[in-house]
Design a protein around this motif. Sequence first.
Motif, mmCIF file in Angstrom:
data_model
loop_
_atom_site.group_PDB
_atom_site.id
_atom_site.type_symbol
_atom_site.label_atom_id
_atom_site.label_comp_id
_atom_site.label_asym_id
_atom_site.label_seq_id
_atom_site.Cartn_x
_atom_site.Cartn_y
_atom_site.Cartn_z
ATOM 1 N N THR A 33 0.813 -1.217 0.000
ATOM 2 C CA THR A 33 0.000 0.000 0.000
ATOM 3 C C THR A 33 0.847 1.268 0.000
ATOM 4 O O THR A 33 0.295 2.364 0.097
ATOM 5 C CB THR A 33 -0.949 0.021 1.219
ATOM 6 O OG1 THR A 33 -0.170 -0.001 2.415
ATOM 7 C CG2 THR A 33 -1.901 -1.165 1.189
ATOM 8 N N LEU A 34 2.154 1.124 -0.116
ATOM 9 C CA LEU A 34 3.050 2.278 -0.130
ATOM 10 C C LEU A 34 2.748 3.138 -1.352
ATOM 11 O O LEU A 34 2.703 2.643 -2.482
ATOM 12 C CB LEU A 34 4.504 1.799 -0.159
ATOM 13 C CG LEU A 34 5.582 2.809 0.147
ATOM 14 C CD1 LEU A 34 5.454 3.327 1.579
ATOM 15 C CD2 LEU A 34 6.957 2.174 -0.046
ATOM 16 N N GLU A 35 2.523 4.410 -1.117
ATOM 17 C CA GLU A 35 2.183 5.332 -2.194
ATOM 18 C C GLU A 35 3.334 5.436 -3.203
ATOM 19 O O GLU A 35 4.503 5.457 -2.829
ATOM 20 C CB GLU A 35 1.880 6.710 -1.608
ATOM 21 C CG GLU A 35 1.346 7.707 -2.592
ATOM 22 C CD GLU A 35 0.961 9.013 -1.911
ATOM 23 O OE1 GLU A 35 1.224 10.070 -2.520
ATOM 24 O OE2 GLU A 35 0.400 8.960 -0.808
ATOM 25 N N HIS A 39 10.050 8.162 -0.728
ATOM 26 C CA HIS A 39 9.785 8.110 0.711
ATOM 27 C C HIS A 39 11.120 8.274 1.436
ATOM 28 O O HIS A 39 11.995 7.421 1.335
ATOM 29 C CB HIS A 39 9.127 6.785 1.100
ATOM 30 C CG HIS A 39 7.835 6.565 0.381
ATOM 31 N ND1 HIS A 39 6.630 6.983 0.885
ATOM 32 C CD2 HIS A 39 7.581 6.020 -0.835
ATOM 33 C CE1 HIS A 39 5.672 6.680 0.025
ATOM 34 N NE2 HIS A 39 6.228 6.097 -1.027
ATOM 35 N N VAL A 40 11.261 9.383 2.153
ATOM 36 C CA VAL A 40 12.497 9.683 2.859
ATOM 37 C C VAL A 40 12.592 8.831 4.114
ATOM 38 O O VAL A 40 11.646 8.761 4.906
ATOM 39 C CB VAL A 40 12.574 11.182 3.218
ATOM 40 C CG1 VAL A 40 13.808 11.478 4.052
ATOM 41 C CG2 VAL A 40 12.589 12.030 1.950
ATOM 42 N N TYR A 47 16.642 6.436 1.143
ATOM 43 C CA TYR A 47 15.275 6.737 0.717
ATOM 44 C C TYR A 47 14.760 5.592 -0.143
ATOM 45 O O TYR A 47 15.529 4.799 -0.681
ATOM 46 C CB TYR A 47 15.191 8.074 -0.027
ATOM 47 C CG TYR A 47 15.990 8.156 -1.295
ATOM 48 C CD1 TYR A 47 15.409 7.832 -2.516
ATOM 49 C CD2 TYR A 47 17.316 8.563 -1.280
ATOM 50 C CE1 TYR A 47 16.140 7.904 -3.695
ATOM 51 C CE2 TYR A 47 18.052 8.641 -2.455
ATOM 52 C CZ TYR A 47 17.459 8.316 -3.660
ATOM 53 O OH TYR A 47 18.184 8.389 -4.817
ATOM 54 N N ALA A 48 13.444 5.521 -0.230
ATOM 55 C CA ALA A 48 12.796 4.472 -1.019
ATOM 56 C C ALA A 48 11.969 5.125 -2.111
ATOM 57 O O ALA A 48 11.413 6.207 -1.923
ATOM 58 C CB ALA A 48 11.904 3.616 -0.131
ATOM 59 N N THR A 49 11.885 4.445 -3.241
ATOM 60 C CA THR A 49 11.020 4.881 -4.330
ATOM 61 C C THR A 49 10.108 3.719 -4.699
ATOM 62 O O THR A 49 10.584 2.631 -5.032
ATOM 63 C CB THR A 49 11.837 5.315 -5.563
ATOM 64 O OG1 THR A 49 12.744 6.345 -5.171
ATOM 65 C CG2 THR A 49 10.926 5.837 -6.657
ATOM 66 N N ALA A 50 8.808 3.955 -4.608
ATOM 67 C CA ALA A 50 7.809 2.956 -4.993
ATOM 68 C C ALA A 50 7.326 3.289 -6.395
ATOM 69 O O ALA A 50 7.066 4.457 -6.710
ATOM 70 C CB ALA A 50 6.643 2.967 -4.011
ATOM 71 N N ARG A 142 5.016 -4.120 -9.558
ATOM 72 C CA ARG A 142 5.080 -3.096 -8.504
ATOM 73 C C ARG A 142 6.379 -3.355 -7.767
ATOM 74 O O ARG A 142 6.671 -4.485 -7.363
ATOM 75 C CB ARG A 142 3.879 -3.225 -7.573
ATOM 76 C CG ARG A 142 3.916 -2.277 -6.419
ATOM 77 C CD ARG A 142 3.005 -1.087 -6.690
ATOM 78 N NE ARG A 142 2.970 -0.269 -5.498
ATOM 79 C CZ ARG A 142 3.259 1.022 -5.506
ATOM 80 N NH1 ARG A 142 3.532 1.627 -6.631
ATOM 81 N NH2 ARG A 142 3.228 1.717 -4.409
ATOM 82 N N LYS A 143 7.207 -2.309 -7.611
ATOM 83 C CA LYS A 143 8.534 -2.458 -7.021
ATOM 84 C C LYS A 143 8.826 -1.305 -6.068
ATOM 85 O O LYS A 143 8.374 -0.184 -6.284
ATOM 86 C CB LYS A 143 9.594 -2.474 -8.122
ATOM 87 C CG LYS A 143 11.024 -2.667 -7.617
ATOM 88 C CD LYS A 143 12.060 -2.404 -8.692
ATOM 89 C CE LYS A 143 12.355 -3.612 -9.512
ATOM 90 N NZ LYS A 143 13.455 -3.394 -10.478
ATOM 91 N N VAL A 144 9.609 -1.602 -5.043
ATOM 92 C CA VAL A 144 10.158 -0.587 -4.161
ATOM 93 C C VAL A 144 11.676 -0.725 -4.228
ATOM 94 O O VAL A 144 12.204 -1.825 -4.067
ATOM 95 C CB VAL A 144 9.669 -0.758 -2.704
ATOM 96 C CG1 VAL A 144 10.376 0.225 -1.782
ATOM 97 C CG2 VAL A 144 8.151 -0.568 -2.623
ATOM 98 N N VAL A 145 12.344 0.389 -4.515
ATOM 99 C CA VAL A 145 13.805 0.412 -4.534
ATOM 100 C C VAL A 145 14.270 1.317 -3.394
ATOM 101 O O VAL A 145 13.874 2.479 -3.331
ATOM 102 C CB VAL A 145 14.361 0.927 -5.875
ATOM 103 C CG1 VAL A 145 15.889 1.014 -5.824
ATOM 104 C CG2 VAL A 145 13.909 0.039 -7.019
ATOM 105 N N VAL A 146 15.078 0.754 -2.507
ATOM 106 C CA VAL A 146 15.650 1.534 -1.420
ATOM 107 C C VAL A 146 17.087 1.850 -1.801
ATOM 108 O O VAL A 146 17.859 0.944 -2.142
ATOM 109 C CB VAL A 146 15.601 0.792 -0.073
ATOM 110 C CG1 VAL A 146 16.190 1.648 1.033
ATOM 111 C CG2 VAL A 146 14.166 0.388 0.273
#
Length: 150
Positions: A33-35, A39-40, A47-50, A142-146
């Motif tokens: 559910t991360l927008e 995201h700092v 930081y993360a990028t969704a 859907r991916k999140v990269v930190v």
Amino acid sequence: MIKDTLNRIERYRGLSPRLDQAIDFLAAANLATLETGRHVIDGDRIYATASGYQTRPLAEGKWEAHRRYIDIQVIVAGQERIGCAAIEGHAVSQPYSAEQDVLFLDVVQGDELLLGAGDFAVFWPEDAHRPCMAVGQPEPVRKVVVKVLL
């Protein structure tokens, strides 16, 4: 390079304090559910990028590497192939951009990782990687990269 599943991410604690902070974030966040967007976690240090996108055919892939940041790439939904190879011995196709912290390479041969929902891969500056590649036909991912500053 590391490839594993999120339910085992705790075993990588202790490699660095900043990597531990990234693990804290990944363990606590509801990634489903991360927008979409940035995201700092700790300023520009972590930081993360969704994001959501369609995977691409292999022929459209670009090999990249970073100098200042470690990448933790987490698949939240869907699946993709990510190429990986040591950066040594490969020609530079696009010079390093300090502003974007990216270098593009012409990698002749590398390994392929298959990542599905709940899998992650960690890439250090010596690891070239080719993300976003389709497994068979292109599909939504859907991916999140930190990003973790060295």
